[in-house]
Design an enzyme around this catalytic site. Structure first.
Site, short mmCIF file in Angstrom:
data_model
loop_
_atom_site.label_atom_id
_atom_site.label_comp_id
_atom_site.label_asym_id
_atom_site.label_seq_id
_atom_site.Cartn_x
_atom_site.Cartn_y
_atom_site.Cartn_z
N GLY A 180 0.83 -1.19 0.00
CA GLY A 180 0.00 0.00 0.00
C GLY A 180 0.86 1.24 0.00
N CYS A 181 0.28 2.38 -0.37
CA CYS A 181 1.08 3.60 -0.46
C CYS A 181 1.60 4.02 0.91
CB CYS A 181 0.29 4.72 -1.13
SG CYS A 181 -1.31 5.07 -0.37
N TYR A 182 0.70 4.24 1.87
CA TYR A 182 1.16 4.64 3.20
C TYR A 182 2.06 3.59 3.86
CZ TYR A 182 -2.60 8.22 3.12
OH TYR A 182 -3.41 9.27 2.81
#
EC number: 1.2.1.38
Length: 309
Positions: A116-118
């Site tokens: 995921g990005c975060y």
């Protein structure tokens, strides 16, 4: 020479479009694209997935699970950009910098789950420190992050770029039910024994993430300070192509973080800031939520997997 066939399922979404543009024109692979009339046809999509050497899934979680369930060709390899399989057994986590062996695991894997990005920023900061015992696995962590609105997908882009949507013109904090779907991923791959608190937000700009994790020196193992944390990160990412660790900043004026500083790249910029007099440390990560946080990471993983086809 065999040119691997790559099928992007969901190539009209934000991540899929960028992956497609990064791969278009390459002479070491072939891209399979379905016409508009077939993109939502389950039978045609299943045929496309099963004909591919590598299928990249840029789909909602349930659709990604359904797509994987249609695979009956045992040679098909998958990169899933959704969050459906990020902690699932049998799937290799697609962060090549996780440890010294992870890139090779990805290269040989049949099933790879794109981070995921975060979590990309949080895990990149925490995993080396937790595995070295410099940050306790049970530290009461809080992760704060702001992302460009493109992190919400194509619908969010359209909404935020509509002049009629005045609510999109500021900073929107969300995830306040403390049950964001990225938390189990962060906990599992950072090596934490307890759930961290995660507070994400969207800014009124298109792309880029600035993520921060605050630490109290008094809660770290005896004798551990910012210099130890910085040196561990520097050693872990020494020679990395995409991850840079800035010089340690303490007892001096620190620059402000620009979440857009790494936009349009696959770079992940890490830093450690500290105030020894107050016994406080901040770990930071800046990267493009559409680059290292999504499409760039998928292409990086694809490059690894192509070495073993």
């Amino acid at each position: 020479m065999h040119q691997p066939l790559v099928f992007i399922d969901g190539d009209q979404g934000t991540t899929g479009l960028l992956i497609h543009s990064r791969l278009q024109g390459r002479d070491n692979l072939r891209l399979l694209t379905l016409p508009d009339s077939e993109r939502k046809d389950p039978k045609r999509r299943a045929e496309a997935i099963n004909s591919a050497d590598v299928a990249i899934l840029c789909l909602p979680d349930d659709a990604a699970r359904q797509a994987v369930a249609t695979i009956n060709n045992t040679t098909v390899r998958v990169i899933d950009a959704s969050s459906a399989h990020r902690t699932a057994p049998g799937w290799v986590y697609g962060l090549p910098e996780l440890d010294e062996q992870q890139a090779e695991r990805i290269a040989q894997a049949k099933r790879v789950s794109n981070p995921g990005c975060y979590p990309t920023g949080a895990i990149a900061l925490l995993r080396p420190l937790v595995s070295a015992g410099l940050v306790p696995a049970d530290y009461p962590l809080t992760v704060n992050a702001v992302s460009g609105y493109s992190g919400g997908g194509r619908a969010a882009v359209e909404r935020h770029e509509s002049a009629a949507d005045k609510a999109a013109q500021g900073v929107l904090v969300y995830g306040l039910n403390l049950d964001h779907k990225h938390v189990p991923e962060i906990q599992a791959h950072a090596g934490l024994s307890h759930r961290p608190v995660f507070i994400p937000s969207y800014g009124s700009y298109r792309q880029g993430i600035a993520l921060t994790i605050a630490l109290q020196t008094r809660l770290l193992p005896a004798g551990v300070n910012a210099a130890h944390l910085h040196e561990r990160l520097r050693q872990h990412y020494h020679g990395s192509r995409y991850v840079q660790v800035a010089a340690l900043k303490q007892d001096e004026a620190a620059p402000m973080l620009d979440p857009q500083a790494a936009n349009d790249s696959n770079e992940l910029q890490l830093a450690v800031f500290a105030n020894p007099a107050h016994g406080q440390i901040v770990l930071t990560a800046v990267f493009d939520n559409l680059g290292k946080g999504a499409s760039g990471a998928a292409v990086q993983n694809l490059e690894l997997m192509l070495t073993s086809i």
